[in-house]
Scaffold this active site. Structure first.
Site, PDB file in Angstrom:
ATOM      1  N   HIS A  82       0.647  -1.271  -0.152  1.00  0.00           N
ATOM      2  CA  HIS A  82      -0.043   0.236  -0.041  1.00  0.00           C
ATOM      3  C   HIS A  82       0.836   1.467  -0.255  1.00  0.00           C
ATOM      4  O   HIS A  82       1.985   1.172   0.821  1.00  0.00           O
ATOM      5  CB  HIS A  82      -0.638   0.253   0.921  1.00  0.00           C
ATOM      6  N   GLU A 186      -2.240  -7.102   7.707  1.00  0.00           N
ATOM      7  CA  GLU A 186      -0.872  -6.636   8.086  1.00  0.00           C
ATOM      8  C   GLU A 186      -0.641  -7.712   9.641  1.00  0.00           C
ATOM      9  O   GLU A 186      -0.980  -8.406  10.340  1.00  0.00           O
ATOM     10  CB  GLU A 186      -0.579  -5.067   9.104  1.00  0.00           C
TER      11      GLU A 186
END
Length: 291
Positions: A82, A186
Site C-alpha cells: 500500500h 498486516e
C-alpha cells in the site's frame, strides 16, 4: 495435486528484485518492466513472430504449468505494498521505539487519525504512479494484468488497489473485481492501524470489490493486548496460499498487502528479506509442490 497444504518456494533468476539487498536500510521500488531480467528461455522460438521479453516469459510460465501436470503449480504474483498511510507518517515523526511503545496503541493525535490508517496525499500519488507504470508497460512490453487481485481489507490497501488498478483495460471475461482476504492483513493485534473497519463500511465505500465468505461485520481477529508473532503470521500466509493455489486457475495474480505481510510471505517461501517501499509493486515467481 490434492487440496491440502503444499510446499512453497520462490524461483530466483527472473527478476532483479530477487537479488536486491535485504532490509530495512534498502527498500525495493517499482522498476521499469517490473525488473524482468533479459534472458533466454528454453521455450524461445516456439512462436513465429518477434515477442517482447514479457511475452516470452509468459510463454515460458505457461509451459512450466503445462509440463508440470499435477506435480507442481507455478504462479507469478505481483506483490503491491500500500501507499504511504498516516501511521507511516506518525512513526517517522516519533521513531520506531516510541511508535511501538505508545503511539501505535492510540487511534490518533490532535493532527491525524491512524486507526485503520488511510492514505496520505503522497500515498495516493504513489498508487497512481503504479497505475502509470502499468499502463505504459502493458502497452509497450505486454506485461500481463493479474487474472485475480487479492487484497487486505485494511483501508490503505483498498484505496491503493482502486487507484492503481481502476480504469485499466481489463478483459471482458476477467473484469476488475478484487477479492478481499483477511489472511492478507498486516501483523494482527495492538496497533490500531491494523484494526480493520466494519464489513458495512467496506461494502459501502468499495461496492465494486468482492468480500470473501465468512467475513464478519466486526473485526474479530485483532486483539488490543496481543501482537501476532512472525511464526503465527507465516502460518496465516500459508493458509492463504493453500486457499489460492488449490482454487485459483490464473497463473498471474496480485496481492495488495503490507510490509509485515510481505515479509511473512518471503519467510514462508525462503525468499530474501527484501523490504518493499510504500506504494511499490514487485514480482514474485512461486512454485507449489505436494508435501
Amino acid at each position: 495435486m490434492s487440496n491440502h497444504s503444499l510446499n512453497y518456494s520462490t524461483l530466483p533468476g527472473y527478476f532483479e528484485h530477487d537479488e536486491q539487498p535485504e532490509g530495512p536500510q534498502f527498500r525495493a521500488t517499482t522498476l521499469p518492466g517490473f525488473g524482468l531480467i533479459h534472458r533466454r528461455y528454453d521455450t524461445d522460438g516456439d512462436s513465429g513472430h518477434e515477442q517482447t521479453q514479457w511475452e516470452r516469459f509468459m510463454h515460458f510460465l505457461n509451459h512450466l504449468n503445462k509440463e508440470a501436470s499435477d506435480q507442481a503449480r507455478y504462479k507469478l504474483i505481483f506483490v503491491m505494498r500500500h501507499g504511504q498511510g498516516f501511521h507511516n507518517v506518525k512513526e517517522a515523526q516519533v521513531g520506531r521505539a516510541a511508535w511501538e511503545a505508545k503511539w501505535a496503541l492510540l487511534d490518533g493525535d490532535d493532527e491525524m487519525t491512524w486507526a485503520d490508517a488511510k492514505l496520505t496525499e503522497k500515498g495516493k500519488s504513489q498508487a497512481l504512479e503504479i497505475k502509470a507504470t502499468l499502463e505504459r508497460d502493458i502497452r509497450e512490453m505486454k506485461v500481463p494484468l493479474p487474472g485475480k487481485c487479492y487484497i487486505s481489507p485494511l483501508a490503505r490497501c483498498l484505496e491503493t488497489t482502486r487507484l492503481a488498478f481502476s480504469g485499466l483495460e481489463w478483459p471482458r471475461d476477467q473484469p476488475f473485481k478484487p477479492i478481499i482476504k483477511e489472511a492478507l492483513r498486516e501483523r494482527l493485534g495492538r496497533h490500531t492501524c491494523d484494526r480493520r473497519s466494519t464489513r458495512s463500511w467496506i461494502e459501502s465505500n468499495y461496492p465494486e470489490f468482492k468480500i470473501e465468505s465468512g467475513f464478519t461485520e466486526q473485526d474479530e481477529l485483532w486483539q488490543p493486548n496481543y501482537r501476532e508473532t512472525l511464526d503465527e503470521h507465516v502460518v496465516r500466509v500459508r493458509q492463504l496460499l493453500d486457499d489460492i493455489f488449490n482454487s485459483e486457475e490464473s497463473s498471474v495474480i496480485s496481492f495488495t498487502a503490507h510490509s509485515g505481510a510481505i515479509r511473512a510471505l518471503y519467510a514462508l517461501t525462503e525468499h530474501k528479506e527484501v523490504w518493499v517501499a510504500p506504494g511499490a509493486m514487485v514480482p514474485l515467481l512461486l512454485v507449489a509442490t505436494p508435501q
